[in-house]
Design an enzyme around this catalytic site. Sequence first.
Site, mmCIF file in Angstrom:
data_model
loop_
_atom_site.group_PDB
_atom_site.id
_atom_site.type_symbol
_atom_site.label_atom_id
_atom_site.label_comp_id
_atom_site.label_asym_id
_atom_site.label_seq_id
_atom_site.Cartn_x
_atom_site.Cartn_y
_atom_site.Cartn_z
ATOM 1 N N PRO A 1 9.770 3.790 -5.960
ATOM 2 C CA PRO A 1 9.109 5.053 -5.622
ATOM 3 C C PRO A 1 8.696 5.187 -4.158
ATOM 4 C CG PRO A 1 7.708 3.681 -6.993
ATOM 5 C CD PRO A 1 9.064 3.059 -7.009
ATOM 6 N N TYR B 1 6.563 1.198 7.817
ATOM 7 C CA TYR B 1 7.901 1.185 7.234
ATOM 8 C C TYR B 1 9.030 1.522 8.205
ATOM 9 C CZ TYR B 1 4.939 1.089 3.103
ATOM 10 O OH TYR B 1 3.993 0.741 2.193
ATOM 11 N N ASN C 1 13.864 -3.447 -4.130
ATOM 12 C CA ASN C 1 12.553 -3.179 -3.541
ATOM 13 C C ASN C 1 11.850 -2.268 -4.540
ATOM 14 O OD1 ASN C 1 10.266 -2.428 -2.232
ATOM 15 N ND2 ASN C 1 11.257 -1.965 -0.271
ATOM 16 N N ALA D 1 5.774 0.197 -5.063
ATOM 17 C CA ALA D 1 4.465 -0.027 -5.703
ATOM 18 C C ALA D 1 4.596 -0.713 -7.057
ATOM 19 C CB ALA D 1 3.742 1.308 -5.849
ATOM 20 N N HIS E 1 3.783 -4.508 -7.934
ATOM 21 C CA HIS E 1 2.452 -5.036 -8.225
ATOM 22 C C HIS E 1 1.968 -4.686 -9.629
ATOM 23 C CE1 HIS E 1 2.910 -5.323 -3.935
ATOM 24 N NE2 HIS E 1 2.917 -4.009 -3.808
ATOM 25 N N ASP F 1 10.536 -7.245 -17.210
ATOM 26 C CA ASP F 1 11.199 -7.535 -18.485
ATOM 27 C C ASP F 1 12.678 -7.141 -18.439
ATOM 28 O OD1 ASP F 1 8.885 -8.534 -19.556
ATOM 29 O OD2 ASP F 1 8.416 -6.777 -20.774
ATOM 30 N N HIS G 1 11.151 -6.499 0.594
ATOM 31 C CA HIS G 1 10.111 -5.587 1.101
ATOM 32 C C HIS G 1 10.300 -5.380 2.590
ATOM 33 C CE1 HIS G 1 7.942 -5.656 -2.641
ATOM 34 N NE2 HIS G 1 8.074 -6.976 -2.661
ATOM 35 N N LEU G 2 10.075 -4.146 2.995
ATOM 36 C CA LEU G 2 10.103 -3.838 4.430
ATOM 37 C C LEU G 2 8.928 -4.510 5.130
ATOM 38 C CD1 LEU G 2 10.812 -0.121 3.727
ATOM 39 C CD2 LEU G 2 12.316 -1.519 5.146
ATOM 40 N N SER G 3 7.752 -4.365 4.552
ATOM 41 C CA SER G 3 6.536 -4.899 5.176
ATOM 42 C C SER G 3 6.235 -6.282 4.599
ATOM 43 C CB SER G 3 5.360 -3.950 4.923
ATOM 44 O OG SER G 3 5.078 -3.871 3.536
ATOM 45 N N ARG H 1 -1.649 -5.892 -2.853
ATOM 46 C CA ARG H 1 -0.196 -6.023 -2.621
ATOM 47 C C ARG H 1 0.261 -7.483 -2.604
ATOM 48 N NH1 ARG H 1 1.375 -0.762 -1.021
ATOM 49 N NH2 ARG H 1 -0.313 0.275 0.080
HETATM 50 O O1 CA2 Z 1 7.008 -3.099 2.100
HETATM 51 C C1 CA2 Z 1 7.638 -2.628 1.151
HETATM 52 O O2 CA2 Z 1 8.860 -2.511 1.152
HETATM 53 C C2 CA2 Z 1 6.874 -2.100 -0.074
HETATM 54 O O3 CA2 Z 1 7.630 -2.391 -1.230
HETATM 55 C C3 CA2 Z 1 6.750 -0.591 0.138
HETATM 56 C C4 CA2 Z 1 5.914 0.097 -0.951
HETATM 57 C C5 CA2 Z 1 4.571 -0.616 -1.124
HETATM 58 O O4 CA2 Z 1 3.877 -0.034 -2.225
HETATM 59 C C6 CA2 Z 1 4.738 -2.104 -1.370
HETATM 60 O O5 CA2 Z 1 3.464 -2.701 -1.479
HETATM 61 C C7 CA2 Z 1 5.505 -2.747 -0.222
HETATM 62 C C8 CA2 Z 1 5.632 1.552 -0.566
HETATM 63 C C9 CA2 Z 1 6.849 2.383 -0.350
HETATM 64 C C10 CA2 Z 1 6.409 3.711 0.161
HETATM 65 O O6 CA2 Z 1 7.302 4.128 1.161
HETATM 66 C C11 CA2 Z 1 6.907 5.129 1.987
HETATM 67 C C12 CA2 Z 1 7.789 5.444 2.984
HETATM 68 C C13 CA2 Z 1 7.468 6.417 3.880
HETATM 69 C C14 CA2 Z 1 6.275 7.100 3.773
HETATM 70 C C15 CA2 Z 1 5.402 6.781 2.752
HETATM 71 C C16 CA2 Z 1 5.714 5.794 1.850
#
Ligand code: CA2
Length: 152
Positions: free
Chosen positions: A12, A25, A77, A80, A83, A90, A103-105, A114
């Site tokens: 998502p 991101y 990836n 959210a 977590h 499953d 994960h990007l971050s 997280r």
């Molecule tokens: O770092 C990652 O790739 C995450 O999976 C990104 C998720 C976050 O909930 C995870 O903890 C770490 C969030 C993706 C939301 O992406 C956005 C991109 C642009 C603007 C807003 C949200």
Amino acid sequence: MKQLHILVLNGPNLNLLGTREPGHYGAETLADINQKLISLADNLGVELTTLQSNHEGELVEHIQKAGEDGIDAILINPAAYTHTSVAIRDALLATCIPFVEVHLSNIHKREEFRHRSLLVDAAVGTVAGFGPSSYTMALHGIIAHLQHKQGE
Ligand code: CA2
């Protein structure tokens, strides 16, 4: 030897990449990232399919279908859902498809909620914190893993 087929699954809000929160991101869109991955896979002789969904059940269905389609590995990836989602965990365990959590971050440098991943102990490996390069590193990693297993 059969050509490897790898599925890249994004969860998502990742469809918003490049439009908001560049601090966390980056500035690249998901289409940019996917395009680069497809051309890397092409150069490596691997078939790559990319999918994104904002819905947990849809992600589960994509994972189940990957099992039916004989996909060799998944780069996921889960965003959210990393977590929170027992359902995605499953589904991945049920299909027995090797997967890499991407994960990007660097989720361990961010808010405490997280830090916990429901997938990490079932993954072949995790790549986090390198922005879009997390995906290319994961692709190289899973191909090496699969080739090593093919040679066993
Ligand atoms: O770092 C990652 O790739 C995450 O999976 C990104 C998720 C976050 O909930 C995870 O903890 C770490 C969030 C993706 C939301 O992406 C956005 C991109 C642009 C603007 C807003 C949200």
